[in-house]
Design a protein around this motif. Structure first.
Motif, PDB file in Angstrom:
ATOM      1  N   ALA A   1      -0.252   6.206  -5.762  1.00  0.00           N
ATOM      2  CA  ALA A   1      -1.607   6.772  -5.675  1.00  0.00           C
ATOM      3  C   ALA A   1      -2.078   6.904  -4.226  1.00  0.00           C
ATOM      4  O   ALA A   1      -2.741   7.874  -3.855  1.00  0.00           O
ATOM      5  CB  ALA A   1      -2.585   5.901  -6.463  1.00  0.00           C
ATOM      6  N   ILE A   2      -1.706   5.921  -3.399  1.00  0.00           N
ATOM      7  CA  ILE A   2      -2.133   5.945  -1.982  1.00  0.00           C
ATOM      8  C   ILE A   2      -1.146   6.735  -1.133  1.00  0.00           C
ATOM      9  O   ILE A   2      -1.541   7.591  -0.339  1.00  0.00           O
ATOM     10  CB  ILE A   2      -2.267   4.500  -1.445  1.00  0.00           C
ATOM     11  CG1 ILE A   2      -3.359   3.751  -2.217  1.00  0.00           C
ATOM     12  CG2 ILE A   2      -2.586   4.501   0.051  1.00  0.00           C
ATOM     13  CD1 ILE A   2      -3.445   2.272  -1.907  1.00  0.00           C
TER      14      ILE A   2
ATOM     15  N   LEU B   1       0.830  -1.216   0.000  1.00  0.00           N
ATOM     16  CA  LEU B   1       0.000   0.000   0.000  1.00  0.00           C
ATOM     17  C   LEU B   1       0.856   1.255   0.000  1.00  0.00           C
ATOM     18  O   LEU B   1       0.581   2.217  -0.728  1.00  0.00           O
ATOM     19  CB  LEU B   1      -0.929   0.001   1.223  1.00  0.00           C
ATOM     20  CG  LEU B   1      -2.025  -1.079   1.261  1.00  0.00           C
ATOM     21  CD1 LEU B   1      -2.812  -1.000   2.562  1.00  0.00           C
ATOM     22  CD2 LEU B   1      -2.982  -0.942   0.075  1.00  0.00           C
ATOM     23  N   THR B   2       1.913   1.245   0.816  1.00  0.00           N
ATOM     24  CA  THR B   2       2.787   2.426   0.873  1.00  0.00           C
ATOM     25  C   THR B   2       3.685   2.522  -0.364  1.00  0.00           C
ATOM     26  O   THR B   2       4.177   3.610  -0.687  1.00  0.00           O
ATOM     27  CB  THR B   2       3.656   2.393   2.148  1.00  0.00           C
ATOM     28  OG1 THR B   2       4.331   1.136   2.239  1.00  0.00           O
ATOM     29  CG2 THR B   2       2.811   2.604   3.393  1.00  0.00           C
ATOM     30  N   ASP B   3       3.896   1.377  -1.051  1.00  0.00           N
ATOM     31  CA  ASP B   3       4.648   1.397  -2.318  1.00  0.00           C
ATOM     32  C   ASP B   3       3.834   2.037  -3.441  1.00  0.00           C
ATOM     33  O   ASP B   3       4.398   2.515  -4.424  1.00  0.00           O
ATOM     34  CB  ASP B   3       5.044  -0.016  -2.738  1.00  0.00           C
ATOM     35  CG  ASP B   3       6.203  -0.565  -1.922  1.00  0.00           C
ATOM     36  OD1 ASP B   3       6.870   0.241  -1.242  1.00  0.00           O
ATOM     37  OD2 ASP B   3       6.429  -1.789  -1.947  1.00  0.00           O
ATOM     38  N   SER B   4       2.505   2.011  -3.286  1.00  0.00           N
ATOM     39  CA  SER B   4       1.619   2.568  -4.318  1.00  0.00           C
ATOM     40  C   SER B   4       1.651   4.099  -4.261  1.00  0.00           C
ATOM     41  O   SER B   4       1.339   4.708  -3.232  1.00  0.00           O
ATOM     42  CB  SER B   4       0.177   2.074  -4.093  1.00  0.00           C
ATOM     43  OG  SER B   4      -0.725   2.754  -4.918  1.00  0.00           O
TER      44      SER B   4
ATOM     45  N   ARG C   1      -1.234  10.574  -1.163  1.00  0.00           N
ATOM     46  CA  ARG C   1      -2.410  11.234  -0.573  1.00  0.00           C
ATOM     47  C   ARG C   1      -2.493  11.105   0.939  1.00  0.00           C
ATOM     48  O   ARG C   1      -3.031  11.963   1.624  1.00  0.00           O
ATOM     49  CB  ARG C   1      -3.677  10.649  -1.200  1.00  0.00           C
ATOM     50  CG  ARG C   1      -3.821  10.935  -2.677  1.00  0.00           C
ATOM     51  CD  ARG C   1      -5.091  10.331  -3.237  1.00  0.00           C
ATOM     52  NE  ARG C   1      -5.193  10.507  -4.684  1.00  0.00           N
ATOM     53  CZ  ARG C   1      -6.176  10.032  -5.433  1.00  0.00           C
ATOM     54  NH1 ARG C   1      -7.153   9.329  -4.863  1.00  0.00           N
ATOM     55  NH2 ARG C   1      -6.197  10.234  -6.738  1.00  0.00           N
ATOM     56  N   PHE C   2      -1.987   9.997   1.458  1.00  0.00           N
ATOM     57  CA  PHE C   2      -2.131   9.738   2.895  1.00  0.00           C
ATOM     58  C   PHE C   2      -0.776   9.407   3.528  1.00  0.00           C
ATOM     59  O   PHE C   2       0.008   8.676   2.936  1.00  0.00           O
ATOM     60  CB  PHE C   2      -3.088   8.556   3.142  1.00  0.00           C
ATOM     61  CG  PHE C   2      -4.425   8.713   2.488  1.00  0.00           C
ATOM     62  CD1 PHE C   2      -5.401   9.552   3.019  1.00  0.00           C
ATOM     63  CD2 PHE C   2      -4.722   8.020   1.308  1.00  0.00           C
ATOM     64  CE1 PHE C   2      -6.624   9.691   2.402  1.00  0.00           C
ATOM     65  CE2 PHE C   2      -5.948   8.151   0.692  1.00  0.00           C
ATOM     66  CZ  PHE C   2      -6.910   9.001   1.245  1.00  0.00           C
ATOM     67  N   PRO C   3      -0.504   9.928   4.725  1.00  0.00           N
ATOM     68  CA  PRO C   3       0.733   9.552   5.422  1.00  0.00           C
ATOM     69  C   PRO C   3       0.656   8.101   5.914  1.00  0.00           C
ATOM     70  O   PRO C   3      -0.425   7.524   6.023  1.00  0.00           O
ATOM     71  CB  PRO C   3       0.783  10.532   6.605  1.00  0.00           C
ATOM     72  CG  PRO C   3      -0.621  10.976   6.801  1.00  0.00           C
ATOM     73  CD  PRO C   3      -1.278  10.933   5.457  1.00  0.00           C
ATOM     74  N   LYS C   4       1.834   7.521   6.249  1.00  0.00           N
ATOM     75  CA  LYS C   4       1.889   6.128   6.693  1.00  0.00           C
ATOM     76  C   LYS C   4       1.035   5.869   7.924  1.00  0.00           C
ATOM     77  O   LYS C   4       0.419   4.814   8.058  1.00  0.00           O
ATOM     78  CB  LYS C   4       3.337   5.727   6.988  1.00  0.00           C
ATOM     79  CG  LYS C   4       4.175   5.473   5.765  1.00  0.00           C
ATOM     80  CD  LYS C   4       5.565   4.982   6.140  1.00  0.00           C
ATOM     81  CE  LYS C   4       6.383   4.687   4.895  1.00  0.00           C
ATOM     82  NZ  LYS C   4       7.746   4.212   5.240  1.00  0.00           N
TER      83      LYS C   4
END
Length: 551
Positions: free
Chosen positions: A382-383, A377-380, A386-389
């Motif tokens: 797009a995600i 998810l964090t590699d994407s 937009r959002f922090p870890k």
């Protein structure tokens, strides 16, 4: 009978596949989805399947930590709440359900789970267990909040503390009365088990789960390694430490299991002796454990009518039978151990140590599971853009916690068993099979050799190449066939339900909707692989058509 398949699986599956996954993650510098996409765009579904399996595992696995919290909180009571049966509402005797079973089983099935009589009777959410589950997820979230930096520090604690507790338990276990009986039982080979396919499937499952193969967590963690890290050495060291720990923990377990079996056997003998002494008005000391069988034959011959009336109450006490009643999973963790602990000196101390250790192991496992979900998810872009870890981690933990409330309902333990039995095993076999075929025959074993030479300065020897290219895939295919055949021969899938009126587990058939859920659990992860390839094929085809149209 289990150790031989286990060691074969370690050499043929465990070490080679651990090395393969670590090398893939380290070379591709991506989580499971990105890594397999680099190897081939058609393999993007392999990474997705791993994430889905890890998501399913996270959904139900943290419930074990919730139960560990529950038992840990109750471990400070004197006496321990599972040491004796509670009084009934009239305070004239013990609870009827508890009298029909044991105090440890009553505490587990009634006071912890408040279990329903069947899967159909779902019941309501147990708020105590729901609070413990929320606490378990809060702890996991705090551990993964800062990514791999905080996770790495937490793992030092979750990995080292259980060893300290196991050493304490080993010293205590070996000094317990009857520990030798458990160890003799453990190391007495039952070679007929080698012909049982389930023993091989169990050995492979143990290797897969304990090393984390196929979940994507190894690829996720390896992607943060230095490119020159010697992943071959790490694969060998981790495999050997893992298996040594498993055998070490088994010695601890069987020493305590031997104590429990011996205690139950001697208690049974003493009850029979007391019954015969009172029934036949014998002198105290005339009946002992050594002459019990001879005296039973004598009494049967001398007083046939009286003995016949008493016969239903006379139990056949057998140490071998006590040792043969082996359990696994939650039964071993929360019933057998708690029963052994209650009979120890200073039981509160050993109870706190044990359930704290269980909690550390559970949290350590959850860190790997969540990393397998979060890294892709964090590699994407797009995600991650937009959002922090912290937000991504929080959403994953919150969603898992909400879904996990299903397992805190009165029928929650039945759903837990469904997820535990069917959510991962078959899927992991297929994922790991595709991984080995992908590396050896799609990416190319010679190309993979060059990558390893670039990273660690030497090419893999013949052992690794033979295992990757031939032995591991063939073994996995054999296990896959065994697994499918076993389910076909089993017929209707069944589960163990708690019958409060009998105080024991009874076998029931799964209802139709449960079978549908089982099918969805298996299909939702395994179908990701062909669907991922199909989507990639369609996209490429459409792209070609667009290019041809423009031209």
């Amino acid at each position: 009978g289990f150790l031989i398949p286990y060691l074969i699986m370690l050499i043929a599956e465990g070490m080679p596949l651990l090395y393969l996954e670590l090398a893939v993650g380290q070379r591709m510098r991506q989580g499971s989805i990105g890594a397999w996409k680099i190897i081939s765009p058609y393999l993007c579904g392999v990474g997705v399947a791993s994430v889905v399996v890890s998501f399913f595992l996270s959904m139900y696995y943290n419930v074990i930590n919730a139960w560990a919290f529950w038992y840990l909180f109750h471990s400070f009571q004197d006496p321990l709440p599972w040491a004796t049966c509670p009084l009934n509402s009239n305070r004239t005797g013990y609870e009827e359900e508890c009298e029909k079973t044991s105090s440890t089983q009553y505490f587990w099935y009634r006071q912890t789970l408040n279990i329903s009589p069947s899967l159909e009777a779902s019941g309501s959410v147990q708020w105590e267990q729901a609070l413990c589950l929320t606490l378990a997820w809060l702890v996991v979230y705090l551990c993964i909040l800062r990514g791999t930096a905080s996770t790495g520090k937490v793992v030092y604690v979750t990995a080292s503390l259980p060893y300290c507790v196991l050493i304490i338990y080993l010293i205590r276990g070996l000094t317990l009365h009857g520990a030798v009986n458990g160890l003799v039982y453990m190391f007495t080979p039952k070679l007929e088990q080698l012909l049982n396919p389930k023993a091989w499937i169990s050995a492979a499952t143990q290797i897969f789960f304990s090393l984390g193969l196929g979940f994507g967590s190894l690829i996720a963690f390896a992607s943060y390694n230095e490119p020159s890290n010697n992943c071959q050495r790490h694969a060998i060291i981790v495999s050997l430490i893992n298996s040594t720990t498993s055998i070490f923990a088994s010695i601890v377990t069987f020493s305590i299991y031997g104590f429990k079996a011996t205690f139950n056997y001697e208690s049974c003998i003493n009850k029979v002796i007391l019954l015969l002494l009172n029934a036949f008005d014998l002198e105290e000391g005339s009946l002992t454990a050594d002459n019990l069988n001879e005296m039973k034959d004598y009494l049967m011959a001398t007083y046939p009518q009286e003995y016949a009336q008493l016969a239903p109450q006379i139990k056949n006490c057998s140490l071998e039978a006590e040792l043969d009643t082996a359990v696994q999973g939650t039964g071993l963790a929360f019933i057998v151990y708690s029963e052994a602990i209650k009979n120890m000196e200073v039981p509160q101390l050993y109870s706190v140590l044990y359930f704290f250790m269980l909690l550390m192991l559970g949290i350590g496992s959850m860190l790997g599971n969540t990393a397998a979900i979060l890294t892709p998810l964090t590699d994407s872009r797009a995600i991650a853009s937009r959002f922090p870890k912290e937000v991504i981690s929080g959403v994953v933990c919150f969603v898992n916690c909400i879904i996990g409330l299903i397992f805190t309902m009165e029928a929650g333990n039945y759903w837990f068993d469904i997820f535990n039995d069917y959510a991962a095993t078959l899927s992991l076999l297929l994922i790991v099979l595709v991984e080995t075929i992908a590396v050896c025959y799609i990416y190319g074993i010679r190309r993979f050799e060059k990558d390893l030479y670039t990273m660690i300065g030497r090419k893999p020897n013949w052992y690794w190449k033979i295992m990757w290219a031939f032995v591991s895939p063939l073994l996995i295919i054999s296990l896959f066939i065994f697994y499918i055949t076993d389910y076909i021969l089993t017929g209707t899938l069944q589960y163990q339900a708690w019958d409060a009126t009998q105080g024991q587990l009874v076998t029931k058939d799964y209802p139709g909707y449960a079978l549908a859920v089982i099918g969805l659990l298996v299909a939702s992860s395994t179908m990701c692989i062909p669907l991922g390839a199909l989507v990639t094929f369609v996209r490429k085809r459409l792209k070609r058509e667009r290019v041809a149209t423009v031209a």
